[in-house]
Each structure stands twice: as C-alpha cells, then as structure tokens.
Write an enzyme that holds these catalytic residues in place. Structure first.
Site, mmCIF file in Angstrom:
data_model
loop_
_atom_site.group_PDB
_atom_site.id
_atom_site.type_symbol
_atom_site.label_atom_id
_atom_site.label_comp_id
_atom_site.label_asym_id
_atom_site.label_seq_id
_atom_site.Cartn_x
_atom_site.Cartn_y
_atom_site.Cartn_z
ATOM 1 N N GLY A 50 68.167 27.896 23.559
ATOM 2 C CA GLY A 50 66.771 27.484 23.728
ATOM 3 C C GLY A 50 65.836 28.531 24.286
ATOM 4 N N ASP A 109 65.066 27.493 28.970
ATOM 5 C CA ASP A 109 63.907 26.871 28.331
ATOM 6 C C ASP A 109 63.329 25.745 29.177
ATOM 7 O OD1 ASP A 109 66.141 25.257 27.924
ATOM 8 O OD2 ASP A 109 65.926 25.128 25.756
ATOM 9 N N ASP A 112 65.735 20.026 33.358
ATOM 10 C CA ASP A 112 65.657 18.567 33.239
ATOM 11 C C ASP A 112 66.472 17.949 34.378
ATOM 12 O OD1 ASP A 112 65.299 16.009 32.335
ATOM 13 O OD2 ASP A 112 66.522 16.211 30.544
ATOM 14 N N LYS A 140 60.583 19.382 33.717
ATOM 15 C CA LYS A 140 60.187 17.993 33.484
ATOM 16 C C LYS A 140 59.904 17.301 34.794
ATOM 17 C CE LYS A 140 62.087 16.742 29.101
ATOM 18 N NZ LYS A 140 63.090 15.951 28.380
ATOM 19 N N PHE A 161 60.481 14.148 25.453
ATOM 20 C CA PHE A 161 61.325 15.084 24.706
ATOM 21 C C PHE A 161 60.431 16.019 23.887
ATOM 22 C CE2 PHE A 161 64.056 16.495 21.248
ATOM 23 C CZ PHE A 161 65.124 16.976 21.980
ATOM 24 N N VAL A 162 60.589 17.325 24.105
ATOM 25 C CA VAL A 162 59.735 18.300 23.427
ATOM 26 C C VAL A 162 60.571 19.271 22.582
ATOM 27 C CG1 VAL A 162 57.893 18.225 25.146
ATOM 28 C CG2 VAL A 162 59.778 19.837 25.453
ATOM 29 N N ARG A 174 63.104 24.911 16.277
ATOM 30 C CA ARG A 174 62.992 25.998 17.263
ATOM 31 C C ARG A 174 61.892 26.983 16.895
ATOM 32 N NH1 ARG A 174 67.510 25.584 20.638
ATOM 33 N NH2 ARG A 174 69.461 25.020 19.644
HETATM 34 P P1 5GP Z 1 69.553 19.877 32.224
HETATM 35 O O1 5GP Z 1 70.922 20.462 32.210
HETATM 36 O O2 5GP Z 1 68.628 20.440 33.270
HETATM 37 O O3 5GP Z 1 69.566 18.385 32.215
HETATM 38 O O4 5GP Z 1 68.929 20.186 30.827
HETATM 39 C C1 5GP Z 1 68.648 21.442 30.473
HETATM 40 C C2 5GP Z 1 68.922 21.652 29.005
HETATM 41 O O5 5GP Z 1 68.736 20.451 28.247
HETATM 42 C C3 5GP Z 1 67.921 22.647 28.481
HETATM 43 O O6 5GP Z 1 68.463 23.942 28.493
HETATM 44 C C4 5GP Z 1 67.647 22.152 27.083
HETATM 45 O O7 5GP Z 1 68.540 22.778 26.199
HETATM 46 C C5 5GP Z 1 67.949 20.690 27.120
HETATM 47 N N1 5GP Z 1 66.704 19.864 27.227
HETATM 48 C C6 5GP Z 1 66.277 19.158 28.295
HETATM 49 N N2 5GP Z 1 65.117 18.529 28.028
HETATM 50 C C7 5GP Z 1 64.803 18.852 26.757
HETATM 51 C C8 5GP Z 1 63.702 18.519 25.883
HETATM 52 O O8 5GP Z 1 62.743 17.798 26.210
HETATM 53 N N3 5GP Z 1 63.737 19.043 24.636
HETATM 54 C C9 5GP Z 1 64.757 19.830 24.198
HETATM 55 N N4 5GP Z 1 64.670 20.283 22.947
HETATM 56 N N5 5GP Z 1 65.789 20.187 24.984
HETATM 57 C C10 5GP Z 1 65.814 19.693 26.243
HETATM 58 MG MG MG Z 2 69.366 24.846 26.629
#
Ligand code: 5GP
Ligand code: MG
Length: 193
Positions: A50, A109, A112, A140, A161-162, A174
């Site tokens: 990402g 990227d 979350d 987020k 979700f983006v 992408r």
């Molecule tokens: P975390 O591990 O912090 O929950 O999530 C991080 C990863 O989840 C990011 O590197 C990304 O790949 C994916 N992710 C989280 N939210 C989004 C979103 O809104 N859109 C997309 N495309 N990927 C997300």
């Molecule tokens: Mg990622």
C-alpha cells in the site's frame, strides 16, 4: 474504474502539498538527531504494497543519504475490508540482520487498528536501530484508538474504507491518483458490530 468512485476524499494536489510539509519535518528531525558532523542518513522501511506510491513521492523529497528496505505485511485477505490481524510475508521482506546506528522511518499507507505498525515496529526494534519513527499517509479516526500511534500523519480521515494512491480493494484501484471512497454496492455488506 472511474464510475466505481463514490467521492474524492483527498485530491492528488492536496497529497503533494502535504508531502512537501511532511518531508521538511522529517528531514529537520533527522538532521537534529545527527548533528555530529557526518551527513544525516535515513533508512526508510516502506510496508508493502500500500505504501509504494507514497514512498516514491516522499523519498524524492528527502535530501538525505538514504537506504531503503522492504517489509511486506498481509492484513486483508482478498475482498475483506476489515483488518484480520497482521502477518509478515517473509518472501517479500528484505531486512538486514542489524540496523545498528541507523535512523529508521517506517512508512505505511494507513493506520487503522495499529496491528500492522505494532508488528513492524517490534520486528525493527529487535535490530537495534539508533532511532525508530513511523510515518503514515492516513490515520483513521476510529471509535477505538489504534494500539500504537505514528510519529508523522499526513491526513486524519473518518472511519471509512478508502482506496487509491496505493491503497487497494481486492488488489484493484491502487493506481487511482486521488484517495477516494467506493460505491457502497461494490463493497461487502457491513458486518454487525
Ligand atoms: P491496521 O493493521 O492498522 O489495522 O491496518 C493497517 C493496514 O490495513 C494498512 O496497511 C492497509 O493495508 C489496511 N487498511 C486499513 N484501512 C484501510 C482502508 O480504508 N483502505 C484500504 N485499502 N486498506 C486499509
Ligand atoms: Mg498495508
């Protein structure tokens, strides 16, 4: 592909302007860390896939001696839009055994749940870098805050979700230049909380 877009959340111009500021901030911090005479150095660790577009834009704005090592993390299998935990993908990861005396900046990227950043942070800490920072394009604003915070955040966004500018849905989108939301009917049904 364009007809799949619901709305543009952050435009390509806004991204570029913000990256100018962020790069200045990072370069100043790293220079401050190492004003001992030697030229400031940085090791970037982008999290695949990402962050590839962001890191390519960011790295060219950092006028520092630079190395780059890749880490690959999987968190969303296929068409899922909610994180399912994070795991290192060894085959696509290229870290040296030691990062001693290196000033490391992780680039991702989006922050979350924090699972990804937490995992990569612990993987890098074990390699004993001189300093370790993290930089994310998006954070987020969730009801439950992430398990770790990033040192640099380009944009805070609502809990939606983006895709675009490197971010995918099922590995598509992408290459969209802006950060956008998708039409609701294209996404999986929302899970009950
Ligand atoms: P975390 O591990 O912090 O929950 O999530 C991080 C990863 O989840 C990011 O590197 C990304 O790949 C994916 N992710 C989280 N939210 C989004 C979103 O809104 N859109 C997309 N495309 N990927 C997300
Ligand atoms: Mg990622």
């Amino acid at each position: 592909m364009q007809s799949d877009i619901d709305r543009i959340l952050i435009s390509r111009d806004e991204i570029q302007q913000r990256l100018d500021q962020l790069a200045d901030e990072i370069a100043a911090d790293l220079r401050g860390e190492q004003d001992g005479g030697a030229p400031a150095e940085i090791t970037l660790v982008p999290i695949l896939t990402g962050s590839m577009i962001m890191v390519s834009d960011l790295m060219r704005r950092l006028p520092l001696r630079m190395q780059i090592h890749l880490v690959s993390v999987t968190s969303y299998p296929g068409e899922a839009t909610t994180s399912r935990g994070a795991a290192i993908e060894e085959a696509l990861t290229s870290l040296p055994d030691s990062l001693e005396s290196r000033h490391v900046v992780i680039v991702d990227d989006i922050l979350d749940s924090g699972a990804t950043l937490e995992l990569v942070t612990s993987l890098l800490r074990r390699r004993r870098p001189a300093s370790l920072r993290s930089c994310v394009l998006l954070r987020k604003q969730r009801e439950q805050p992430p398990s770790v915070e990033a040192d640099y955040v380009a944009f805070a966004i609502p809990d939606e979700f983006v895709v675009g500018y490197g971010l995918d849905f099922d590995d598509y989108y992408r290459n969209l230049p802006d950060i956008v939301t998708l039409r609701r009917d294209l996404l999986p049904p929302e899970e009950p909380a």
